[in-house]
Scaffold this active site. Structure first.
Site, short mmCIF file in Angstrom:
data_model
loop_
_atom_site.label_atom_id
_atom_site.label_comp_id
_atom_site.label_asym_id
_atom_site.label_seq_id
_atom_site.Cartn_x
_atom_site.Cartn_y
_atom_site.Cartn_z
N ARG A 34 0.85 -1.34 -0.01
CA ARG A 34 -0.13 0.03 0.01
C ARG A 34 0.81 1.19 -0.18
O ARG A 34 0.33 2.38 -0.76
CB ARG A 34 -1.02 -0.02 1.23
CG ARG A 34 -2.03 -1.03 1.18
CD ARG A 34 -3.01 -1.17 2.14
NE ARG A 34 -4.07 -1.63 1.77
CZ ARG A 34 -5.13 -2.01 2.59
NH1 ARG A 34 -5.29 -1.47 4.03
NH2 ARG A 34 -6.30 -2.65 2.33
N LYS A 195 -17.24 -15.87 4.29
CA LYS A 195 -18.89 -15.64 4.44
C LYS A 195 -19.54 -15.09 2.87
O LYS A 195 -19.17 -14.24 2.47
CB LYS A 195 -19.11 -14.40 5.53
CG LYS A 195 -18.74 -14.97 6.81
CD LYS A 195 -18.87 -13.99 7.95
CE LYS A 195 -18.42 -14.44 9.31
NZ LYS A 195 -18.81 -13.54 10.40
N GLY A 348 -7.66 -6.81 -0.26
CA GLY A 348 -7.70 -7.25 0.99
C GLY A 348 -6.56 -8.79 1.25
O GLY A 348 -5.58 -8.50 0.79
N GLY A 371 -12.86 -4.28 1.18
CA GLY A 371 -14.06 -3.54 1.17
C GLY A 371 -14.43 -2.72 0.12
O GLY A 371 -15.56 -2.66 -0.29
#
Length: 390
Positions: A34, A195, A348, A371
């Protein structure tokens, strides 16, 4: 969005929001992805004669100063990467900060302390934004990973200063947005992770754009259980069975092929890799946990990727923290690097995994935001993008 190149920054103080939320160990940065992603914008600003004041968050300090989440080690790493001195300022607002910024030499580079040491950052507090804005003449947002957050340094501040998108933010929005607007076909999406509830909006939008969707990771267990397979002790979301079946019906409606595991690597626990074995999805027994995809499933994935022109991957296919359960993800990564398709990694944990196996430079594009990438691909308007629109 307003582009950085439209701003006159010569001789001005540029307040630049970056995402330096990087992992630290023993006071040192362990993954520079990053930081490096922000360097083109930082270098451009310095080359154009600006004094650059960078601001970021790191971790979740819950609105209070915490040495564990200090950005000082990041300032040291940034200085090393740029071969340039970086002034570290031990807060981000207040009289002392204003004095330090006022004393910066023209062309200097500074990094403020963690924005989330102040709870007002995450509440998009207008007064906190005004205190930040007082440090600069213009504002640049290059922090895609927080573009889905309406925080003071992302949203409210744009009302107070001439503002533009940095090169990274612009590139992320153009590349990921392009997957929805104009992807080269066939378009294959490989989606893993834990999930369904975290990704259902994204999946429901993606099914309208793709030709094939591969489902892996623990999320696949929920799909398989919803279809009637006994997944034993495998991680799954029982509350998401209906969502899984609804998604599969939607995929059939759009004539999108969905590849689910036909075999899995199982063990009694994640720590029991030495005793792992491969079984078909109908043969789990006892205390089995599905922790990776088997060879037959990896072969199906390889066949789907063979003719792809666009490949998007978000979410590892197994428990990659353990070598015994990382084979499917590693095989997928290798196949993608050999493909002639546009290869996009959805940020991510997936980006972290790619970096950990030394393949960072082997893909067409690696997003810095998990996200934010998912929300953008779900068709949602990101607060940071909205704030910077003409």
């Amino acid at each position: 969005m307003k582009s950085l190149k439209s701003l006159n920054v010569q001789g001005k103080r540029v307040l630049c929001r970056v995402d330096f939320n990087v992992p630290l160990k023993d006071g040192k940065v362990t993954d520079t992805l990053r930081i490096e992603a922000a360097l083109p914008t930082v270098k451009h600003l310095l080359k154009e004669g600006a004094t650059v004041i960078l601001m970021s968050h790191l971790g979740r300090p819950d609105g209070e100063p915490n040495p564990q989440y200090s950005l000082e080690p990041v300032a040291i790493e940034l200085s090393r990467l740029l071969n340039k001195g970086v002034v570290f300022i031990h807060d981000c607002v207040g009289v002392d900060v204003q004095d330090r910024v006022a004393k910066l030499e023209p062309g200097a580079l500074a990094l403020l302390e963690n924005l989330r040491y102040h709870a007002e950052e995450e509440t998009n507090d207008a007064d906190f934004a005004r205190q930040l804005a007082s440090l600069g003449d213009v504002y640049v947002n290059d922090a895609f990973a927080v573009a889905h957050r309406a925080h003071a340094s992302v949203a409210a501040i744009t009302e107070l200063l001439p503002s533009a998108a940095g090169f990274l933010l612009e590139s992320e929005v153009d590349t990921l947005g392009g997957l929805l607007k104009r992807p080269k076909q066939p378009f294959v999406a490989v989606i893993g992770g834990a999930k369904i509830s975290d990704k259902i909006s994204f999946l429901n939008n993606l099914v309208k754009k793709t030709d094939t969707i591969v489902i892996g990771g623990a999320m696949a267990n929920t799909f398989l259980a919803a279809l009637g397979h006994d997944m034993r002790k495998s991680i799954q979301e029982k509350s998401a069975y209906k969502e899984a079946l609804k998604f599969l019906a939607e995929a059939r409606h759009h004539e999108v092929e969905v590849i689910l595991p036909v075999d899995v690597v199982v063990a009694d626990s994640p720590d029991d890799g030495a005793k792992s074995r491969v079984v078909t999805v109908g043969q789990l027994a006892g205390g089995d946990m599905a922790l990776d995809l088997g060879l037959a499933t990896s072969t199906l994935i390889a066949e789907a990727l063979h003719s792809a022109e666009t490949i998007f991957w978000n979410g590892t296919l197994g428990l990659t923290e353990e070598k015994a359960f990382a084979k499917a993800s590693h095989d997928l990564a290798k196949r993608m690097t050999k493909s002639k398709a546009l290869t996009v990694i959805g940020g991510g944990d997936t980006a972290g995994y790619i970096d950990s196996i030394g393949m960072r430079n082997d893909f067409g594009f690696i997003s810095t935001g998990g996200g934010a990438a998912l929300e953008l691909l779900a068709g949602k308007k990101l607060p940071a993008v909205k704030a910077l629109e003409d």
